[in-house]
Design an enzyme around this catalytic site. Structure first.
Site, PDB file in Angstrom:
ATOM      1  N   SER A 159      25.444  74.093 -29.250  1.00 33.37           N
ATOM      2  CA  SER A 159      26.701  74.820 -29.001  1.00 33.37           C
ATOM      3  C   SER A 159      27.759  73.982 -28.287  1.00 33.37           C
ATOM      4  CB  SER A 159      26.429  76.100 -28.189  1.00 33.37           C
ATOM      5  OG  SER A 159      25.527  76.938 -28.875  1.00 33.37           O
ATOM      6  N   HIS A 195      35.088  63.717  -1.276  1.00 32.49           N
ATOM      7  CA  HIS A 195      33.860  64.402  -1.691  1.00 32.49           C
ATOM      8  C   HIS A 195      33.797  64.336  -3.208  1.00 32.49           C
ATOM      9  CE1 HIS A 195      30.808  67.516  -2.272  1.00 32.49           C
ATOM     10  NE2 HIS A 195      31.627  68.064  -3.164  1.00 32.49           N
ATOM     11  N   SER A 197      31.208  65.659  -6.487  1.00 31.54           N
ATOM     12  CA  SER A 197      30.010  66.378  -6.911  1.00 31.54           C
ATOM     13  C   SER A 197      30.195  66.834  -8.351  1.00 31.54           C
ATOM     14  CB  SER A 197      29.747  67.586  -6.002  1.00 31.54           C
ATOM     15  OG  SER A 197      30.783  68.543  -6.142  1.00 31.54           O
ATOM     16  N   GLY A 199      28.858  69.962  -9.230  1.00 28.93           N
ATOM     17  CA  GLY A 199      28.816  71.416  -9.206  1.00 28.93           C
ATOM     18  C   GLY A 199      27.629  72.024  -9.912  1.00 28.93           C
ATOM     19  N   SER A 205      21.861  68.619  -9.970  1.00 29.73           N
ATOM     20  CA  SER A 205      22.880  68.513  -8.927  1.00 29.73           C
ATOM     21  C   SER A 205      23.019  67.071  -8.437  1.00 29.73           C
ATOM     22  CB  SER A 205      22.504  69.421  -7.748  1.00 29.73           C
ATOM     23  OG  SER A 205      23.423  69.258  -6.688  1.00 29.73           O
ATOM     24  N   ASN A 209      29.450  62.246  -0.036  1.00 23.82           N
ATOM     25  CA  ASN A 209      30.688  62.250   0.749  1.00 23.82           C
ATOM     26  C   ASN A 209      30.892  60.858   1.334  1.00 23.82           C
ATOM     27  OD1 ASN A 209      31.228  65.212   0.625  1.00 23.82           O
ATOM     28  ND2 ASN A 209      29.285  65.301   1.725  1.00 23.82           N
ATOM     29  N   ASP A 240      20.664  65.320  -2.905  1.00 26.92           N
ATOM     30  CA  ASP A 240      20.286  65.326  -4.325  1.00 26.92           C
ATOM     31  C   ASP A 240      20.081  63.913  -4.865  1.00 26.92           C
ATOM     32  OD1 ASP A 240      20.728  68.115  -4.302  1.00 26.92           O
ATOM     33  OD2 ASP A 240      22.862  67.794  -4.677  1.00 26.92           O
TER      34      ASP A 240
END
Length: 325
Positions: A159, A195, A197, A199, A205, A209, A240
């Protein structure tokens, strides 16, 4: 003087005056010689171009005429859309548990990777000045935001999802320096808090920072930005990607060179302790109006946050809306 009837009858003043001069035996004054026109100077063999505007100065509003009102959105890093990118090595590791579960259920063949090596990618990046003249007239406070997305647009079997998106807000204190260093003009040093990331939740994840100091130099069409950074440590239970600096290092270097309407760029990172690093070459060129073509080649580690510890070579082609400088 006795009036001359023949001259008196002449109505034209100039002709009548000549008639009296002739009757009196006076010769007309000789006309002064007309000076030859001064020939135009030949054009120079080499035309002197108007000096180009400063790239770093315009980007950080350092020069006269470059300042915009506070809170005006301006480009930060590149803004581009690459409808076609291709990697030589798909990173299956983050999805391995999901792939194993699908294979165990008989939904996919064992060892398959429902990730297409060909995808689209785009970057959106902007900033705005929040405070001007923070320290005399040599420091301004900015906020910026950059987002990179990687879209499996050609992968209809799953998809066509977004494989990963990296979000990067930051605050920047831009300090004007204007010093000569080794033949370059040192224009600015920017102190940043950033920062980054994706999300996502575990096991996908990724985040970190940092604080950084970016030193901006230029000379004519050449610009150089050197940016060392320091990563803030996190609790082991919440980290992470504890080894991210092993692959992404402790800073980067960005160099650009303008040749007419073409611009070439190099981004480089290297952790000399671990031996891991990366390089990105790019080229932008005119297409139509403000729209520019854009080609990008990346090799090494850290193509995005999800792939920070995976080595690959990725090439892409598309369009560029705003360049680095």
């Amino acid at each position: 003087a006795v009036a001359n009837p023949a001259c008196t009858a002449i109505d034209d003043d100039a002709a009548r005056l000549r008639c009296y001069d002739a009757a009196a035996g006076r010769k007309p004054a000789a006309k002064p010689a007309t000076a030859a026109p001064t020939p135009a100077a030949p054009p120079p063999l080499i035309a002197h171009a108007t000096p180009a505007a400063s790239g770093v100065g315009s980007r950080w509003e350092l020069d006269a005429g470059t300042k915009a009102p506070l809170f005006t959105f301006r480009p930060h890093r590149q803004n581009y859309f690459l409808p076609l990118t291709h990697t030589d090595s798909v990173n299956k590791a983050p999805y391995q548990s999901t792939l194993d579960a699908l294979a165990g259920a008989g939904l996919v063949p064992p060892g398959s990777a429902p990730i297409d090596p060909t995808e689209a990618a785009f970057q959106l990046s902007f900033k705005a000045k929040m405070w001007e003249g923070l320290v005399s007239d040599r420091a301004d406070l900015w906020v910026g935001y950059t987002q990179r997305s990687f879209w499996q647009v050609y992968n209809g079997d799953v998809s066509a999802p977004f494989r990963d998106t990296n979000y990067e807000p930051e605050a920047i204190l831009a300090l004007r320096t204007d010093m000569d260093v080794l033949g370059l003009k040192w224009r600015t040093v920017n102190l940043g808090l950033v920062h980054q990331s994706n999300g996502r939740s575990e096991p996908l994840s990724r985040s970190w920072n940092r604080i950084y100091a970016e030193f901006g130099f230029e000379r004519g069409p050449f610009t150089l930005a050197i940016r060392p950074w320091y990563r803030f440590k996190e609790d082991a239970a919440d980290d992470d990607n504890p080894d991210i600096t092993k692959y992404l290092g402790h800073g980067d270097l960005v160099a650009t060179y303008k040749a007419g309407r073409h611009q070439f760029g190099l981004l480089a990172r290297q952790n000399f302790s671990s031996g891991y690093g990366a390089a990105q070459l790019d080229w932008s060129f005119p297409l139509y109006g403000a729209l520019r073509g854009y080609a990008q080649v990346f090799t090494g580690y850290g193509y995005n946050l999800l792939d920070y510890n995976h080595r690959q070579t990725v090439g892409g082609i598309g369009v560029l809306l705003t360049d680095r400088f």
